[in-house]
Scaffold this active site. Sequence first.
Site, PDB file in Angstrom:
ATOM      1  N   ASP A   1       1.063  -1.093  -0.079  1.00  0.00           N
ATOM      2  CA  ASP A   1      -0.054  -0.455  -0.149  1.00  0.00           C
ATOM      3  C   ASP A   1       1.446   1.324   0.174  1.00  0.00           C
ATOM      4  O   ASP A   1       1.767   1.530   0.805  1.00  0.00           O
ATOM      5  CB  ASP A   1      -0.922  -0.095   2.021  1.00  0.00           C
ATOM      6  CG  ASP A   1      -2.276   0.886   0.936  1.00  0.00           C
ATOM      7  OD1 ASP A   1      -2.420   1.764   0.250  1.00  0.00           O
ATOM      8  OD2 ASP A   1      -2.824   1.205   2.142  1.00  0.00           O
TER       9      ASP A   1
ATOM     10  N   LEU B   1       9.615 -21.292  -3.800  1.00  0.00           N
ATOM     11  CA  LEU B   1       8.605 -20.533  -3.182  1.00  0.00           C
ATOM     12  C   LEU B   1       7.364 -20.244  -4.163  1.00  0.00           C
ATOM     13  O   LEU B   1       6.570 -20.138  -4.651  1.00  0.00           O
ATOM     14  CB  LEU B   1       9.054 -18.908  -3.627  1.00  0.00           C
ATOM     15  CG  LEU B   1       8.017 -17.505  -2.979  1.00  0.00           C
ATOM     16  CD1 LEU B   1       8.419 -17.747  -2.246  1.00  0.00           C
ATOM     17  CD2 LEU B   1       8.629 -16.333  -3.690  1.00  0.00           C
TER      18      LEU B   1
ATOM     19  N   HIS C   1       2.242   3.341  -8.933  1.00  0.00           N
ATOM     20  CA  HIS C   1       2.268   2.081  -9.083  1.00  0.00           C
ATOM     21  C   HIS C   1       3.503   0.980  -9.599  1.00  0.00           C
ATOM     22  O   HIS C   1       4.020  -0.176  -9.625  1.00  0.00           O
ATOM     23  CB  HIS C   1       0.677   1.411 -10.943  1.00  0.00           C
ATOM     24  CG  HIS C   1      -0.458   1.898  -9.162  1.00  0.00           C
ATOM     25  ND1 HIS C   1      -0.250   1.090  -8.301  1.00  0.00           N
ATOM     26  CD2 HIS C   1      -1.222   2.709  -9.462  1.00  0.00           C
ATOM     27  CE1 HIS C   1      -1.527   1.900  -7.993  1.00  0.00           C
ATOM     28  NE2 HIS C   1      -2.337   2.440  -8.580  1.00  0.00           N
TER      29      HIS C   1
HETATM   30  C1  IPE Z   1      -5.626  -2.096  -0.446  1.00  0.00           C
HETATM   31  O1  IPE Z   1      -5.371  -1.479  -0.705  1.00  0.00           O
HETATM   32  C2  IPE Z   1      -5.224  -3.135  -1.445  1.00  0.00           C
HETATM   33  C3  IPE Z   1      -4.260  -3.522  -2.308  1.00  0.00           C
HETATM   34  C4  IPE Z   1      -3.134  -3.246  -2.149  1.00  0.00           C
HETATM   35  C5  IPE Z   1      -4.133  -4.291  -3.443  1.00  0.00           C
HETATM   36  P1  IPE Z   1      -6.080  -0.478  -0.850  1.00  0.00           P
HETATM   37  O2  IPE Z   1      -5.288   1.079  -0.466  1.00  0.00           O
HETATM   38  O3  IPE Z   1      -7.169  -0.189  -2.403  1.00  0.00           O
HETATM   39  O4  IPE Z   1      -7.485  -0.023   0.478  1.00  0.00           O
HETATM   40  P2  IPE Z   1      -8.340   1.178   1.318  1.00  0.00           P
HETATM   41  O5  IPE Z   1      -8.992   1.103   0.430  1.00  0.00           O
HETATM   42  O6  IPE Z   1      -6.984   1.556   1.895  1.00  0.00           O
HETATM   43  O7  IPE Z   1      -8.532   0.252   2.795  1.00  0.00           O
HETATM   44  C1  IPE Z   2      -1.539  -0.361  -3.334  1.00  0.00           C
HETATM   45  O1  IPE Z   2      -0.741   1.334  -3.051  1.00  0.00           O
HETATM   46  C2  IPE Z   2      -1.685  -0.295  -4.118  1.00  0.00           C
HETATM   47  C3  IPE Z   2      -3.092  -0.806  -5.263  1.00  0.00           C
HETATM   48  C4  IPE Z   2      -4.218  -1.060  -3.998  1.00  0.00           C
HETATM   49  C5  IPE Z   2      -3.191  -1.701  -6.270  1.00  0.00           C
HETATM   50  P1  IPE Z   2      -2.952   2.966  -3.157  1.00  0.00           P
HETATM   51  O2  IPE Z   2      -2.564   2.837  -4.430  1.00  0.00           O
HETATM   52  O3  IPE Z   2      -3.821   2.375  -2.797  1.00  0.00           O
HETATM   53  O4  IPE Z   2      -2.108   4.204  -2.710  1.00  0.00           O
HETATM   54  P2  IPE Z   2      -2.653   4.664  -1.703  1.00  0.00           P
HETATM   55  O5  IPE Z   2      -3.191   3.864  -0.588  1.00  0.00           O
HETATM   56  O6  IPE Z   2      -3.430   5.660  -2.298  1.00  0.00           O
HETATM   57  O7  IPE Z   2      -1.118   5.351  -1.927  1.00  0.00           O
HETATM   58 MG    MG Z   3      -3.961   2.275  -1.004  1.00  0.00          MG
END
Ligand code: IPE
Ligand code: IPE
Ligand code: MG
Length: 246
Positions: free
Chosen positions: A24, A135, A41
Amino acid sequence: MTTPTLYAPIDLDRLPRHVAIIMDGNGRWARQHKVKIAMGHRAGTETLRSIIRNSSDMGIKALSLYAFSTENWGRPQTEVDALMQLILDFFASEIDELCEKNVHILILGDKSALPDKQRAALVDAENRTAQNTGLCLNIAINYGSRAELARAARSLARDVQAGRLSPDDITEDKLSSRLYTAGMPEVDLLIRTSGEMRLSNFLLYQCAYAEFVFPTVLWPDFDLKQYHQCIAEFQSRKRRFGKREE
Ligand code: IPE
Ligand code: IPE
Ligand code: MG
């Protein structure tokens, strides 16, 4: 096996068998660097590569990575498209090396709702690595834990309806054998980067006794030193599993 460099004091004989990571913080990283979200990303996939390689080199048995949740479809279409493209790019560039490293790839989640190209790439990655014994790399794409549990319930119900299974024989083991992670050890260590402290519908059942570590660093900045610190933190925890300590 390649001997890995360790960046924190880790006992390689007491590694978590199954590590799960909620990757995240890509969006916040992009904002911090004043670049498009897709770049965040993309930067995140660099971290992904190094964590996968290093987990394989250390001898971790299973690594589960949350790449795209069932709820992530609700993001702007341009972002969803960028993530879908990254999935294609990732498998195209990594699959040969992962095969060579004896990595076994499994996709957690419902592939049927994905675009054709992505689905084909994921099925190909699973098929090409099916016989590998190193793995276990689980990549959660269009994954949600509640959907996974509902799917498991449907599968058990079908067996009951067909007379193959008695309701009284539905045990915890039977239920877990219908999850995407069937046959894998439970999650020992769950890491979520970016300082958020929630599961966001990831591996609810499998994390029943997992140790949680929440580094504040954003996923694209998460490096091997921080990864090894998380493992060292795991190794410093006392796991009781509900029992009284001696
Ligand atoms: C969880 O992160 C999903 C992934 C990392 C793929 P999100 O950023 O989508 O989750 P919330 O919205 O903060 O709970
Ligand atoms: C996690 O990073 C990746 C996915 C959910 C695919 P985010 O895109 O949720 O990053 P933040 O939470 O907005 O910083
Ligand atoms: Mg996120």
